[in-house]
Design an enzyme around this catalytic site. Structure first.
Site, short mmCIF file in Angstrom:
data_model
loop_
_atom_site.label_atom_id
_atom_site.label_comp_id
_atom_site.label_asym_id
_atom_site.label_seq_id
_atom_site.Cartn_x
_atom_site.Cartn_y
_atom_site.Cartn_z
N ASP A 68 6.26 -9.31 -24.86
CA ASP A 68 4.96 -8.69 -25.16
C ASP A 68 3.97 -8.81 -24.00
O ASP A 68 4.02 -9.78 -23.24
CB ASP A 68 4.37 -9.36 -26.41
N GLY A 105 1.41 -3.63 -21.88
CA GLY A 105 0.26 -2.73 -21.86
C GLY A 105 -0.95 -3.38 -21.20
O GLY A 105 -1.61 -2.78 -20.34
N ASN A 149 6.52 0.32 -33.63
CA ASN A 149 6.05 0.83 -32.33
C ASN A 149 6.03 2.36 -32.25
O ASN A 149 5.43 2.92 -31.33
CB ASN A 149 6.87 0.24 -31.17
N ILE A 196 4.58 -13.28 -35.35
CA ILE A 196 6.02 -13.00 -35.27
C ILE A 196 6.29 -11.49 -35.20
O ILE A 196 7.37 -11.06 -34.78
CB ILE A 196 6.75 -13.73 -36.44
#
Ligand code: IPE
Ligand code: IPE
Ligand code: MG
Length: 246
Positions: A26, A29, A74, A201
């Protein structure tokens, strides 16, 4: 320097290598936004990190690595970002994964493949087929993966078996449920690392993480290095895992 290279260092000898490691990749972006770049540039940089970290995990003796690449949620992102991700997956499946051949890595995809284009689905199957007889680390790439979706799928398979008489209701155990998840036959993750500083999570391995250790790190995924992984492993090694015991 990596733990792997400093074997003579006493501290490194105490580092426990998880049998199964999960990583929520993660922060792509935000990495791009910080540089005034389009989010797709962050995904591209993140893909390089994925390549580096995967090889490192295989070298230090991780047996199962599960990376979260694209969730069932997503698809909500803007079309432009989703299509940039699909293009990136395509070029990866065509070229980069071939790299893993030298490391004998077995490549598997977990998640619902049916939502991807035929071309992507074929590439996934091709990668799985061509790597299945290797004897190295198993790499699960979670694509269109959501753990709730995975559990619903398992419940449907089990209920159809009960209906047909193939399975008795009384024979449904935790092991039976595990065996209908995408990670069937694999040990549960010992450690889950989430870079980017988010304490959640996000629908990753919900059933399997019952007793996983979590390490949250502040680095964004494209900046994540093998030293960061070493740091997470050192933290993990100091944890006292009790599994409900004393
Ligand atoms: C992870 O990075 C990659 C995917 C979810 C596909 P993000 O794209 O979520 O990056 P942030 O969290 O917005 O920084
Ligand atoms: C989780 O990250 C999914 C992947 C890394 C592929 P997200 O960025 O989608 O999760 P949230 O929205 O922050 O919970
Ligand atoms: Mg994110």
């Amino acid at each position: 320097m990596s733990l792997f290279n400093k074997k003579s260092d006493e501290k490194s000898l105490q580092v426990k290598i998880p049998l199964h490691l999960g990583i929520i990749m993660d922060g792509n972006g935000r990495w791009a936004q910080k540089r005034m770049l389009p989010r797709s540039a962050g995904h591209k940089a993140g893909a390089q990190t994925f390549r580096k970290i995967t090889r490192y995990c295989s070298n230090i003796g991780v047996k199962y690595l599960t990376v979260y690449a694209f969730s069932t949620e997503n698809w909500k992102r803007p079309n432009e970002e989703v299509s940039a991700l699909m293009n990136l997956f395509k070029s990866y499946l065509e070229e980069a994964l071939a790299d893993f051949k030298d490391d004998s890595i077995v490549v598997r995809f977990i998640g619902d493949k049916s939502q991807f284009s035929d071309e992507l689905q074929n590439l996934m199957v091709k990668n799985e087929e061509s790597s299945k007889d290797r004897d190295g680390m198993v790499l699960n790439i979670a694509m269109n993966y959501g753990s709730r979706d995975e559990i619903v799928r398992a419940v449907k398979i089990i209920s159809s078996k009960v209906k047909s008489g193939e399975l008795n209701e009384d024979d449904i155990t935790e092991d039976i449920i595990s065996s209908y998840l995408y990670t069937s036959g694999q040990p549960d993750p010992d450690l889950i690392i989430r870079p980017s500083g988010e304490y959640r999570i996000s629908n990753f391995l919900l059933w399997q993480c019952a007793y996983s250790e979590f390490v949250i790190m502040n680095k964004l995924w494209p900046d994540f290095t093998t030293d960061d992984l070493d740091e997470a492993l050192e933290i993990f090694s100091k944890r006292n895992r009790r599994f409900g015991g004393v």
